[in-house]
Design an enzyme around this catalytic site. Structure first.
Site, PDB file in Angstrom:
ATOM      1  N   HIS A  57       0.848  -1.190   0.000  1.00  0.00           N
ATOM      2  CA  HIS A  57       0.000   0.000   0.000  1.00  0.00           C
ATOM      3  C   HIS A  57       0.882   1.236   0.000  1.00  0.00           C
ATOM      4  O   HIS A  57       1.943   1.234   0.631  1.00  0.00           O
ATOM      5  CB  HIS A  57      -0.903   0.006   1.250  1.00  0.00           C
ATOM      6  CG  HIS A  57      -2.057   0.946   1.112  1.00  0.00           C
ATOM      7  ND1 HIS A  57      -1.957   2.268   1.415  1.00  0.00           N
ATOM      8  CD2 HIS A  57      -3.318   0.742   0.667  1.00  0.00           C
ATOM      9  CE1 HIS A  57      -3.121   2.848   1.180  1.00  0.00           C
ATOM     10  NE2 HIS A  57      -3.964   1.949   0.723  1.00  0.00           N
ATOM     11  N   ASP A  70      -7.957  -5.478   0.233  1.00  0.00           N
ATOM     12  CA  ASP A  70      -8.475  -6.324  -0.836  1.00  0.00           C
ATOM     13  C   ASP A  70      -8.089  -7.785  -0.700  1.00  0.00           C
ATOM     14  O   ASP A  70      -8.583  -8.628  -1.451  1.00  0.00           O
ATOM     15  CB  ASP A  70      -7.957  -5.808  -2.194  1.00  0.00           C
ATOM     16  CG  ASP A  70      -8.563  -4.468  -2.537  1.00  0.00           C
ATOM     17  OD1 ASP A  70      -9.779  -4.325  -2.341  1.00  0.00           O
ATOM     18  OD2 ASP A  70      -7.828  -3.575  -2.983  1.00  0.00           O
TER      19      ASP A  70
HETATM   20  N1  CMC Z   1       4.120  -7.495  -4.841  1.00  0.00           N
HETATM   21  C1  CMC Z   1       5.474  -7.451  -5.032  1.00  0.00           C
HETATM   22  N2  CMC Z   1       6.238  -6.357  -4.839  1.00  0.00           N
HETATM   23  C2  CMC Z   1       5.610  -5.237  -4.474  1.00  0.00           C
HETATM   24  C3  CMC Z   1       4.220  -5.185  -4.268  1.00  0.00           C
HETATM   25  C4  CMC Z   1       3.477  -6.376  -4.463  1.00  0.00           C
HETATM   26  N3  CMC Z   1       2.155  -6.391  -4.282  1.00  0.00           N
HETATM   27  N4  CMC Z   1       3.848  -3.945  -3.891  1.00  0.00           N
HETATM   28  C5  CMC Z   1       4.977  -3.216  -3.872  1.00  0.00           C
HETATM   29  N5  CMC Z   1       6.057  -4.007  -4.221  1.00  0.00           N
HETATM   30  C6  CMC Z   1       7.453  -3.600  -4.242  1.00  0.00           C
HETATM   31  C7  CMC Z   1       7.783  -2.778  -5.488  1.00  0.00           C
HETATM   32  O1  CMC Z   1       8.216  -3.602  -6.551  1.00  0.00           O
HETATM   33  C8  CMC Z   1       8.887  -1.892  -4.965  1.00  0.00           C
HETATM   34  O2  CMC Z   1      10.061  -2.643  -4.874  1.00  0.00           O
HETATM   35  P1  CMC Z   1      11.508  -1.938  -5.154  1.00  0.00           P
HETATM   36  O3  CMC Z   1      11.646  -0.896  -4.068  1.00  0.00           O
HETATM   37  O4  CMC Z   1      12.495  -3.040  -5.069  1.00  0.00           O
HETATM   38  O5  CMC Z   1      11.428  -1.321  -6.531  1.00  0.00           O
HETATM   39  C9  CMC Z   1       8.458  -1.590  -3.528  1.00  0.00           C
HETATM   40  O6  CMC Z   1       7.662  -2.719  -3.134  1.00  0.00           O
HETATM   41  C10 CMC Z   1       7.627  -0.310  -3.368  1.00  0.00           C
HETATM   42  O7  CMC Z   1       6.524  -0.413  -4.260  1.00  0.00           O
HETATM   43  P2  CMC Z   1       5.918   0.792  -5.099  1.00  0.00           P
HETATM   44  O8  CMC Z   1       5.325   0.262  -6.354  1.00  0.00           O
HETATM   45  O9  CMC Z   1       6.946   1.880  -5.229  1.00  0.00           O
HETATM   46  O10 CMC Z   1       4.799   1.285  -4.100  1.00  0.00           O
HETATM   47  P3  CMC Z   1       3.549   2.163  -4.461  1.00  0.00           P
HETATM   48  O11 CMC Z   1       3.212   2.903  -3.224  1.00  0.00           O
HETATM   49  O12 CMC Z   1       3.782   2.968  -5.695  1.00  0.00           O
HETATM   50  O13 CMC Z   1       2.409   1.075  -4.808  1.00  0.00           O
HETATM   51  C11 CMC Z   1       0.563  -0.373  -4.625  1.00  0.00           C
HETATM   52  C12 CMC Z   1       1.392   0.725  -3.938  1.00  0.00           C
HETATM   53  C13 CMC Z   1      -0.672  -0.648  -3.798  1.00  0.00           C
HETATM   54  C14 CMC Z   1       0.116   0.114  -6.029  1.00  0.00           C
HETATM   55  C15 CMC Z   1       1.426  -1.645  -4.763  1.00  0.00           C
HETATM   56  O14 CMC Z   1       1.825  -2.096  -3.492  1.00  0.00           O
HETATM   57  C16 CMC Z   1       0.724  -2.760  -5.550  1.00  0.00           C
HETATM   58  O15 CMC Z   1       0.767  -2.762  -6.784  1.00  0.00           O
HETATM   59  N6  CMC Z   1       0.055  -3.709  -4.823  1.00  0.00           N
HETATM   60  C17 CMC Z   1      -0.727  -4.748  -5.479  1.00  0.00           C
HETATM   61  C18 CMC Z   1      -2.075  -4.186  -5.892  1.00  0.00           C
HETATM   62  C19 CMC Z   1      -3.002  -3.992  -4.729  1.00  0.00           C
HETATM   63  O16 CMC Z   1      -3.149  -4.861  -3.877  1.00  0.00           O
HETATM   64  N7  CMC Z   1      -3.685  -2.821  -4.712  1.00  0.00           N
HETATM   65  C20 CMC Z   1      -4.675  -2.492  -3.687  1.00  0.00           C
HETATM   66  C21 CMC Z   1      -4.224  -1.376  -2.809  1.00  0.00           C
HETATM   67  S1  CMC Z   1      -5.272  -1.163  -1.366  1.00  0.00           S
HETATM   68  C22 CMC Z   1      -6.835  -0.754  -1.956  1.00  0.00           C
HETATM   69  C23 CMC Z   1      -6.866   0.439  -2.822  1.00  0.00           C
HETATM   70  O17 CMC Z   1      -6.138   1.405  -2.628  1.00  0.00           O
HETATM   71  O18 CMC Z   1      -7.679   0.455  -3.731  1.00  0.00           O
END
Ligand code: CMC
Length: 440
Positions: A316, A374
């Site tokens: 998140h 989720d």
């Molecule tokens: N699986 C694997 N690696 C992950 C994941 C994941 N679900 N989420 C983040 N990472 C890694 C990412 O690759 C990055 O690694 P590195 O620092 O080595 O490059 C690090 O963690 C930070 O991730 P980010 O993409 O910079 O973080 P963000 O804040 O931009 O993304 C997120 C947040 C929710 C989009 C992401 O965690 C994700 O894609 N999660 C899966 C989708 C999901 O479950 N979404 C629902 C969110 S909660 C409900 C809502 O808001 O609607």
């Protein structure tokens, strides 16, 4: 809108120095009631001729808000100051909706009136019935929702004047009240079953289950455990401060667009798998993994930077701690499966094992990736008999109240302006047109 922070004179400042020319600028630090201070950069461009660069708004506050507070490091979520755990345990969805919209928990009289007002707006204009019939039967319900909710502006002209507080309120009530009917009709249409009409004697969540699962052929008795679980799920999704869909609603609304158009924009933004679409994606992922033996393979893929696969329902932007909503969701999941005699549900078993393995894996520990809201909701929805395609629509239904409250707060904020971000231009500088015969 006023916040306590707004009434205080900022005493602290941050001084910026532009090392290219030595010019300095002192910027006020605005204190919120709780949470990090916010640097007020409004004079920055005028005084220094500089913009800020923050793709994804990781360090940018886009507005003042008094609705929801999240402390992501400690897994705290408050609506109007009340912890989500207390609201999920003791309140009900319409009471939380009132709180989010109006700022205070209602008195008994206020609650009765509000519930009555919402209940009496739950029918859709009968003409909208034909609108649904224009879609393919296999249309994704989120596509249907974007269309139908946007089209509501054409049916409810008398609540589209955003400068009239009464019309704003009625538009909000209509959207909250009619959304269960919209979602359930998208479902009924996909099945080829007759649309059901709302039952005013039922609670908001009971009515939604009735709309989804009743048919005109026989009496449908709402299961109270499932109705309570649905109500709790709606509470858990009701608002979540400035996430992508809420920011979309605010941005669309900042131009003066009507509320139905703004909420339709929010639905479109929510649809993405990184946001509300994740609940659907979690179920698809669990189904694809299939057995516990394959979990390590998928954990490996989630960690592989060359593989676009991510563990859905994990991570998140704000929570660097267990999402407090996920904890309540996990409990609710057990309650629902117990009630339905599905204690040994293989998907839940798989989800619990996946969670356990991920929470003990250095990759997830170092990045503070925990289950989010989720992760468990899809398992509950599936157990209730809701098809995977519908999951994100339920999120949209619940989030409508948050979108309305945030849209209303924006419109009544004296600092409100049309949202208009700037950019770092990296394209060609000015050059002159070359006639076709001289190119190449
Ligand atoms: N699986 C694997 N690696 C992950 C994941 C994941 N679900 N989420 C983040 N990472 C890694 C990412 O690759 C990055 O690694 P590195 O620092 O080595 O490059 C690090 O963690 C930070 O991730 P980010 O993409 O910079 O973080 P963000 O804040 O931009 O993304 C997120 C947040 C929710 C989009 C992401 O965690 C994700 O894609 N999660 C899966 C989708 C999901 O479950 N979404 C629902 C969110 S909660 C409900 C809502 O808001 O609607």
């Amino acid at each position: 809108m006023t916040t306590k922070a707004e009434t205080k004179t900022p005493r602290e400042t941050v001084t910026l120095i532009d090392n290219s020319n030595g010019r300095t600028l002192e910027l006020p630090l605005l204190p919120g009631t709780v949470g990090p201070k916010v640097m007020d950069i409004r004079p920055l461009y005028n005084d220094l001729g500089i913009f800020t660069y923050d793709p994804g708004y990781t360090s940018t506050g886009s507005c003042k808000s008094a609705i929801t507070y999240i402390d992501g490091d400690n897994g705290i979520l408050l609506h109007r100051g009340y912890p989500i755990e207390e609201l999920a345990e003791h309140s009900d969805f319409l009471e939380v909706a009132y709180l989010i919209l109006k700022g205070e928990l209602p008195t008994a009289v206020q609650k009765t009136k509000f519930v009555g007002d919402i209940t009496r707006h739950s029918m859709l204009n009968e003409q909208i019935n034909f609108f649904f019939r224009g879609f393919r039967r296999d249309a994704h319900p989120m596509a249907v929702m974007c269309g139908v909710v946007g089209a509501m502006a054409a049916f409810y002209h008398d609540s589209t004047n955003i400068h009239d507080p009464h019309q704003r309120m009625i538009a909000g009530y209509r959207l909250i009240a009619k959304m269960p009917t919209v979602v359930s009709w998208a479902y009924k249409y996909s099945l080829g079953q007759p649309f059901m009409y709302p039952r005013n004697a039922l609670s908001y969540s009971e009515n939604f289950l009735h709309l989804m699962f009743a048919t005109p052929c026989e009496e449908y008795k709402v299961n109270p455990v499932l109705a309570r679980a649905m109500d709790r799920i709606l509470i858990l999704h009701a608002d979540h401060e400035q996430n992508a869909s809420t920011s979309t609603v605010r941005l669309a609304g900042s131009s003066g667009a009507n509320p139905f158009a703004c909420i339709s924009a929010g639905i479109a933004s929510l649809w993405g798998p990184a946001h509300g679409g994740a609940n659907e994606a979690v179920l698809q992922m669990l189904t694809e993994i299939g057995t516990k033996a394959r979990i390590p393979e998928y954990i490996g893929r989630a960690k592989d930077k060359n593989d676009p696969f991510r563990l859905m329902g994990f991570g998140h932007r704000v929570y660097k701690h267990y999402d407090p909503r996920a904890k309540i969701m996990q409990r609710t999941c057990h309650e629902v499966l117990d009630e339905l005699g599905m204690k040994d549900d293989p998907l839940l078993d798989l989800a619990l094992e996946l969670e356990h393995i991920a929470l003990n894996d250095d990759y997830f520990i170092e990045r503070k990736l925990f289950p989010n809201v989720d992760f468990y909701s899809g398992i509950i929805f599936q157990a209730m008999g809701i098809p995977t395609q519908m999951f994100t629509s339920l999120f949209a239904l619940a989030r409508t109240v948050g979108w309305i409250a945030q849209w209303h707060e924006m419109l009544t904020d004296p600092d409100q302006k049309i949202g208009r971000p700037r950019q770092l231009y990296v394209g060609e500088p000015m050059r002159h047109y070359v006639p076709l015969d001289r190119r190449g």
